[in-house]
Design an enzyme around this catalytic site. Structure first.
Site, PDB file in Angstrom:
ATOM      1  N   HIS A  17       4.055 -59.680  -0.794  1.00 33.41           N
ATOM      2  CA  HIS A  17       3.930 -59.958  -2.224  1.00 33.41           C
ATOM      3  C   HIS A  17       2.497 -60.277  -2.632  1.00 33.41           C
ATOM      4  O   HIS A  17       2.066 -59.904  -3.728  1.00 33.41           O
ATOM      5  CB  HIS A  17       4.899 -61.074  -2.623  1.00 33.41           C
ATOM      6  CG  HIS A  17       6.327 -60.672  -2.475  1.00 33.41           C
ATOM      7  ND1 HIS A  17       7.236 -61.347  -1.696  1.00 33.41           N
ATOM      8  CD2 HIS A  17       7.005 -59.604  -2.978  1.00 33.41           C
ATOM      9  CE1 HIS A  17       8.397 -60.743  -1.739  1.00 33.41           C
ATOM     10  NE2 HIS A  17       8.284 -59.676  -2.514  1.00 33.41           N
TER      11      HIS A  17
ATOM     12  N   ASP B  66      18.306 -47.536 -13.906  1.00 36.20           N
ATOM     13  CA  ASP B  66      17.578 -46.655 -12.995  1.00 36.20           C
ATOM     14  C   ASP B  66      16.109 -46.609 -13.407  1.00 36.20           C
ATOM     15  O   ASP B  66      15.780 -46.234 -14.536  1.00 36.20           O
ATOM     16  CB  ASP B  66      18.205 -45.261 -13.057  1.00 36.20           C
ATOM     17  CG  ASP B  66      17.610 -44.294 -12.048  1.00 36.20           C
ATOM     18  OD1 ASP B  66      16.479 -44.527 -11.579  1.00 36.20           O
ATOM     19  OD2 ASP B  66      18.285 -43.296 -11.727  1.00 36.20           O
TER      20      ASP B  66
ATOM     21  N   ASP C 234       7.960 -51.540  -6.453  1.00 35.31           N
ATOM     22  CA  ASP C 234       8.379 -52.389  -5.328  1.00 35.31           C
ATOM     23  C   ASP C 234       9.754 -51.908  -4.894  1.00 35.31           C
ATOM     24  O   ASP C 234      10.763 -52.578  -5.096  1.00 35.31           O
ATOM     25  CB  ASP C 234       8.399 -53.851  -5.786  1.00 35.31           C
ATOM     26  CG  ASP C 234       8.728 -54.815  -4.656  1.00 35.31           C
ATOM     27  OD1 ASP C 234       8.917 -54.353  -3.518  1.00 35.31           O
ATOM     28  OD2 ASP C 234       8.820 -56.027  -4.926  1.00 35.31           O
TER      29      ASP C 234
ATOM     30  N   THR D  95      12.736 -49.891  -2.352  1.00 33.36           N
ATOM     31  CA  THR D  95      13.252 -49.806  -0.994  1.00 33.36           C
ATOM     32  C   THR D  95      12.734 -48.511  -0.363  1.00 33.36           C
ATOM     33  O   THR D  95      11.923 -47.792  -0.952  1.00 33.36           O
ATOM     34  CB  THR D  95      14.783 -49.821  -0.984  1.00 33.36           C
ATOM     35  OG1 THR D  95      15.262 -48.749  -1.823  1.00 33.36           O
ATOM     36  CG2 THR D  95      15.319 -51.136  -1.531  1.00 33.36           C
ATOM     37  N   ASP D  96      13.212 -48.179   0.816  1.00 36.42           N
ATOM     38  CA  ASP D  96      12.782 -46.959   1.498  1.00 36.42           C
ATOM     39  C   ASP D  96      13.255 -45.717   0.745  1.00 36.42           C
ATOM     40  O   ASP D  96      14.167 -45.794  -0.083  1.00 36.42           O
ATOM     41  CB  ASP D  96      13.319 -46.955   2.928  1.00 36.42           C
ATOM     42  CG  ASP D  96      12.695 -48.070   3.768  1.00 36.42           C
ATOM     43  OD1 ASP D  96      11.519 -48.388   3.530  1.00 36.42           O
ATOM     44  OD2 ASP D  96      13.393 -48.625   4.639  1.00 36.42           O
TER      45      ASP D  96
ATOM     46  N   PRO E  83      19.461 -45.792  -3.042  1.00 34.42           N
ATOM     47  CA  PRO E  83      19.115 -46.063  -4.439  1.00 34.42           C
ATOM     48  C   PRO E  83      17.640 -45.860  -4.768  1.00 34.42           C
ATOM     49  O   PRO E  83      17.291 -45.607  -5.916  1.00 34.42           O
ATOM     50  CB  PRO E  83      19.510 -47.545  -4.605  1.00 34.42           C
ATOM     51  CG  PRO E  83      20.526 -47.801  -3.548  1.00 34.42           C
ATOM     52  CD  PRO E  83      20.146 -46.923  -2.399  1.00 34.42           C
TER      53      PRO E  83
END
Length: 289
Positions: A69, A144, A162, A164-165, A169
Site C-alpha cells: 500500500h 464492474d 488495485d 486481483t490477479d 473477477p
C-alpha cells in the site's frame, strides 16, 4: 489453496507454480464464505497476523500489507502532490484508501469494487486496512470497474488499479480496452498506477509483459518499479507507472517531505531506487510471446 494437517497443526498453502508452494501455519479461521463472485476467507496466524485470501489466493497479511500500500500510493502522490481527484479500482480491503486519505489535498476518492462482500468482511475482520473506508471524501461504487471507467472522460488526476490477479473477477482490468478507458478518464496530466504482477515465475511474467506493453502503447511516460513483498509469489513484485506528463524520476521531493507523513516502507531515496530494475526484468519488459 489446500489444507495440510500435521498432527494438530493447520496450514494454509498456496501453489505459486505446479512445483512451488507457499505455506503459513494457521492459528484459526475467522471467516469463510462465498460471494456472487468468489470465495472469501480470513485466517489468523502467529507470524503474519490476520490475512485475506480470495479464491484461495493471498491478497494481504497484516504483517506486510504496508509494503504494497505504501508503494502503490506514495509513488504517484510524491510525483504529483497536487492530486485532487482519485479513482481506485479494486482495493476492497481498504489499504489503498487508508493511505490516500492521509493526503489532505485530495478532495474526492471514487472507489470501484465489484464485490461488496469483500468490503463488508474486511471492515469486520481487517480494521487495520479498512479503517478509512468511511472517510467523507470516499464514495464506494459496487460495480464492474471496466464498465465504470468507460463512462468517464478527463476527470481524474490519478487512477490506481488495485486489482486481483488477471483471471476471475479481475480479468477485465488487464485488457487494452480497459487501459484505453483509463487514459481517457485521466486529465491531461493524469497518472495511472497498477499492480504489475511478479516477473519471476513464467505465468506471472507473461501477465506482466502483456500489461506493460498495452499501457506503453497509450502513455508517453511508462515505467515499472518494484518492491519486496514476502507473501506474494516469489516476493519480487512489480508496479506500473504511466503518465501523460509526470516523470517519476524527475521529482522535487520538497513538497512531499513538508507533508510530514510517516511511512513504514516508502521514502524518497527508495522512490528513486525502486525504478532501477534487474537486467532480467528489463529483458522481460521488451518481450512478450
Amino acid at each position: 489453496m489446500f489444507w495440510r494437517i500435521d498432527k494438530v497443526d493447520l496450514w494454509y498453502t498456496e501453489n505459486h507454480t505446479d512445483y512451488v508452494r507457499f505455506s503459513i501455519k494457521v492459528d484459526r479461521q475467522l471467516y469463510s464464505g462465498k460471494s456472487e463472485f468468489q470465495q472469501i476467507d480470513i485466517f489468523e496466524s502467529t507470524e503474519f497476523g490476520r490475512f485475506l485470501t480470495l479464491d484461495g489466493l493471498m491478497m494481504l497479511t497484516e504483517k506486510d500489507e504496508f509494503i504494497y500500500h505504501d508503494m502503490i500510493v506514495h509513488i504517484p502522490m510524491a510525483t504529483n502532490p497536487n492530486i485532487k481527484k482519485v479513482l481506485v479500482i479494486g482495493a476492497g480491503d481498504g489499504g489503498t484508501i487508508r493511505e490516500l486519505t492521509r493526503y489532505q489535498a485530495i478532495e474526492k476518492i471514487d472507489m470501484v469494487e465489484i464485490d461488496e462482500k469483500v468490503v463488508d468482511v474486511c471492515k469486520e475482520f481487517l480494521p487495520q486496512t479498512a479503517s478509512k473506508l468511511d472517510d467523507p471524501r470516499v464514495k464506494i461504487n459496487f460495480e464492474d470497474g471496466l464498465k465504470f471507467v468507460r463512462t468517464k472522460a478527463d476527470e481524474y488526476d490519478l487512477i490506481i488499479v488495485d486489482s486481483t490477479d488477471p483471471f476471475g473477477p479481475g480479468e477485465g482490468l488487464f485488457t487494452k480496452e480497459f487501459y484505453g478507458n483509463c487514459y481517457n478518464a485521466l486529465k491531461s496530466d493524469g497518472i495511472l498506477v497498477n499492480q504489475h504482477e511478479s516477473p519471476y515465475y513464467i505465468e506471472y511474467a507473461r501477465s506482466m509483459n502483456r500489461a506493460h506493453l498495452r499501457i506503453k502503447e497509450l502513455f508517453p511516460i511508462c515505467k515499472v518499479y518494484q518492491a519486496h513483498i514476502p507473501t506474494y509469489p516469489s516476493g519480487h513484485w512489480l508496479f506500473g507507472f504511466a503518465s501523460k506528463k509526470y516523470d517519476p524520476l524527475n521529482v522535487d521531493f520538497d513538497t512531499w517531505k513538508k507533508l510530514g507523513l510517516k511511512t513504514r516502507y516508502y521514502n524518497t531515496d527508495l522512490h528513486k531506487g525502486c525504478f532501477a530494475l534487474p537486467t532480467y526484468v528489463k529483458e522481460l519488459l521488451n518481450y512478450v510471446d
